[in-house]
Design an enzyme around this catalytic site. Sequence first.
Site, PDB file in Angstrom:
ATOM      1  N   ASP A 129      36.140  56.063  48.039  1.00  0.00           N
ATOM      2  CA  ASP A 129      34.769  55.662  48.377  1.00  0.00           C
ATOM      3  C   ASP A 129      34.692  54.148  48.438  1.00  0.00           C
ATOM      4  OD1 ASP A 129      31.761  56.531  48.453  1.00  0.00           O
ATOM      5  OD2 ASP A 129      31.841  54.830  47.071  1.00  0.00           O
ATOM      6  N   TYR A 158      31.130  45.832  49.342  1.00  0.00           N
ATOM      7  CA  TYR A 158      31.967  45.588  48.170  1.00  0.00           C
ATOM      8  C   TYR A 158      32.995  44.464  48.408  1.00  0.00           C
ATOM      9  CZ  TYR A 158      30.170  50.221  46.775  1.00  0.00           C
ATOM     10  OH  TYR A 158      29.364  51.301  46.478  1.00  0.00           O
ATOM     11  N   LYS A 177      30.203  52.513  53.947  1.00  0.00           N
ATOM     12  CA  LYS A 177      28.734  52.497  53.984  1.00  0.00           C
ATOM     13  C   LYS A 177      28.204  51.332  54.816  1.00  0.00           C
ATOM     14  CE  LYS A 177      29.019  54.218  49.269  1.00  0.00           C
ATOM     15  NZ  LYS A 177      30.008  53.436  48.501  1.00  0.00           N
ATOM     16  N   HIS A 202      23.770  52.900  53.197  1.00  0.00           N
ATOM     17  CA  HIS A 202      23.945  52.534  51.784  1.00  0.00           C
ATOM     18  C   HIS A 202      22.623  52.614  50.986  1.00  0.00           C
ATOM     19  CE1 HIS A 202      26.862  49.925  49.201  1.00  0.00           C
ATOM     20  NE2 HIS A 202      26.089  50.645  48.426  1.00  0.00           N
TER      21      HIS A 202
HETATM   22  P1  NDP Z   1      31.665  54.235  36.954  1.00  0.00           P
HETATM   23  O1  NDP Z   1      30.677  55.107  36.283  1.00  0.00           O
HETATM   24  O2  NDP Z   1      32.720  54.832  37.776  1.00  0.00           O
HETATM   25  O3  NDP Z   1      32.314  53.321  35.813  1.00  0.00           O
HETATM   26  C1  NDP Z   1      33.249  52.328  36.089  1.00  0.00           C
HETATM   27  C2  NDP Z   1      33.510  51.547  34.806  1.00  0.00           C
HETATM   28  O4  NDP Z   1      34.091  52.412  33.810  1.00  0.00           O
HETATM   29  C3  NDP Z   1      34.490  50.431  35.014  1.00  0.00           C
HETATM   30  O5  NDP Z   1      34.143  49.385  34.137  1.00  0.00           O
HETATM   31  C4  NDP Z   1      35.839  51.044  34.592  1.00  0.00           C
HETATM   32  O6  NDP Z   1      36.707  50.033  34.151  1.00  0.00           O
HETATM   33  C5  NDP Z   1      35.402  51.951  33.468  1.00  0.00           C
HETATM   34  N1  NDP Z   1      36.217  53.170  33.307  1.00  0.00           N
HETATM   35  C6  NDP Z   1      36.803  53.904  34.274  1.00  0.00           C
HETATM   36  N2  NDP Z   1      37.415  54.985  33.748  1.00  0.00           N
HETATM   37  C7  NDP Z   1      37.215  54.927  32.422  1.00  0.00           C
HETATM   38  C8  NDP Z   1      37.612  55.766  31.342  1.00  0.00           C
HETATM   39  N3  NDP Z   1      38.342  56.864  31.523  1.00  0.00           N
HETATM   40  N4  NDP Z   1      37.223  55.419  30.085  1.00  0.00           N
HETATM   41  C9  NDP Z   1      36.485  54.308  29.882  1.00  0.00           C
HETATM   42  N5  NDP Z   1      36.074  53.463  30.865  1.00  0.00           N
HETATM   43  C10 NDP Z   1      36.443  53.788  32.126  1.00  0.00           C
HETATM   44  O7  NDP Z   1      30.822  53.122  37.733  1.00  0.00           O
HETATM   45  P2  NDP Z   1      30.538  52.592  39.178  1.00  0.00           P
HETATM   46  O8  NDP Z   1      29.196  51.975  39.075  1.00  0.00           O
HETATM   47  O9  NDP Z   1      31.674  51.790  39.665  1.00  0.00           O
HETATM   48  O10 NDP Z   1      30.396  53.887  40.104  1.00  0.00           O
HETATM   49  C11 NDP Z   1      31.490  54.558  40.675  1.00  0.00           C
HETATM   50  C12 NDP Z   1      31.565  54.344  42.182  1.00  0.00           C
HETATM   51  O11 NDP Z   1      30.400  54.848  42.827  1.00  0.00           O
HETATM   52  C13 NDP Z   1      31.598  52.882  42.623  1.00  0.00           C
HETATM   53  O12 NDP Z   1      32.813  52.261  42.358  1.00  0.00           O
HETATM   54  C14 NDP Z   1      31.228  53.013  44.065  1.00  0.00           C
HETATM   55  O13 NDP Z   1      32.337  53.470  44.825  1.00  0.00           O
HETATM   56  C15 NDP Z   1      30.119  54.058  43.980  1.00  0.00           C
HETATM   57  N6  NDP Z   1      28.790  53.419  43.821  1.00  0.00           N
HETATM   58  C16 NDP Z   1      27.893  53.555  44.868  1.00  0.00           C
HETATM   59  C17 NDP Z   1      26.657  52.974  44.818  1.00  0.00           C
HETATM   60  C18 NDP Z   1      25.717  53.160  45.952  1.00  0.00           C
HETATM   61  O14 NDP Z   1      24.698  52.460  46.009  1.00  0.00           O
HETATM   62  N7  NDP Z   1      25.988  54.076  46.856  1.00  0.00           N
HETATM   63  C19 NDP Z   1      26.212  52.169  43.653  1.00  0.00           C
HETATM   64  C20 NDP Z   1      27.187  52.140  42.586  1.00  0.00           C
HETATM   65  C21 NDP Z   1      28.411  52.746  42.679  1.00  0.00           C
HETATM   66  P3  NDP Z   1      38.259  49.919  34.654  1.00  0.00           P
HETATM   67  O15 NDP Z   1      38.239  49.718  36.138  1.00  0.00           O
HETATM   68  O16 NDP Z   1      38.795  48.742  33.917  1.00  0.00           O
HETATM   69  O17 NDP Z   1      38.923  51.218  34.252  1.00  0.00           O
END
Ligand code: NDP
Length: 316
Positions: free
Chosen positions: A46, A51, A76, A107
């Site tokens: 995704d 981004y 998006k 988006h």
């Molecule tokens: P997530 O809920 O996926 O959380 C990501 C965070 O959690 C990062 O800090 C990551 O750090 C950490 N993390 C990942 N795996 C673990 C684990 N197993 N245990 C503990 N911490 C963990 O957040 P997002 O807000 O990034 O949402 C996911 C995706 O959704 C986005 O990346 C994007 O692609 C999409 N999105 C879409 C939006 C929209 O408007 N359409 C808005 C927001 C997000 P690390 O990388 O260091 O592991």
Amino acid sequence: MASPKIKLNNGNEIPIIGLGTWQSKPDEVINAVEYALKEAGYRHIDCAWAYDNEKEVGEGIRRSGVPRSEIFLTSKLWCTHHGRVEAALDETLANLGTDYLDLYLVHWPIHLNPNGNHPKFPTRPDGSRDVLTDWKIRDTWAQMEAVLAKGKVRAIGVSNFSERILEQDLLPYAKVVPAVNQVELHLYNPQLKLVEYLKSKGIVPQAYSPLGSTNSPLLEDETAGALAKKYELSPADILLGYLVAKDIVTLPKSVNPKRIKSNIEGALAAAKKLTKEDVEKLDGVAASGKQMRLIQPPWGVDLGFDNWPVRVQGRD
Ligand code: NDP
């Protein structure tokens, strides 16, 4: 580990787990995407123009060696591009180094001034976001339908669309029903009513921020923690498996190889172990006083979502 798939309303299938890439730094996302595809079994990525890392996502895909045809790739349309969908899509395709997307999403249901004082987040002199409030989202959608008809994308969908906006501003005018709606959806914002509505329309719900995003408060949740202990999994596994068990496409972001792998494996393991009663219990957590939104940019426009408390203001 291969992720199960869900059928979209165009007949194509989408893997239920996808790798999120928001806030993944360009130099980190190449390795993250390569690792996810080559070593961890992901087949769904995704991404988004906004981004600022599409080129690196494309590079990660190429380095993985996994054929493009095996990968479900989403991007998006950004808010300043509603007036020129095809040109924006062409830029995204060039960034990613591909000639089609599996899914292209609007988006946000918001058109920001493309001639404003910033390419991504234009503001008015008073500091408020420069939203073109007269713009009709149906005009964006007609252009989305046109790029679909041209074969540049295989499915079109939306993101951050409430039931009200879908019902009033989009569906009455749409020739093509959106294949998905990607929204903030997790333990503390389970969107129970919206999910039911989307399923009734044949629109697949996609969960963003399923782990609770950056510095997640969800990982400390007691109910998720107790289930993690019971099934010898991690709280993250339970948060993801809870959504997968409900047939919600789930998009955990990580740039850490260990977590990239454990997220897909743990989510699928948890989805198998969680009982109907566990899922019902998790469905009730938000309503027990924990309901919150994590992502709510200050658009200054009512998007028709419930007005839950927001953890961090001003995020996108
Ligand atoms: P997530 O809920 O996926 O959380 C990501 C965070 O959690 C990062 O800090 C990551 O750090 C950490 N993390 C990942 N795996 C673990 C684990 N197993 N245990 C503990 N911490 C963990 O957040 P997002 O807000 O990034 O949402 C996911 C995706 O959704 C986005 O990346 C994007 O692609 C999409 N999105 C879409 C939006 C929209 O408007 N359409 C808005 C927001 C997000 P690390 O990388 O260091 O592991």
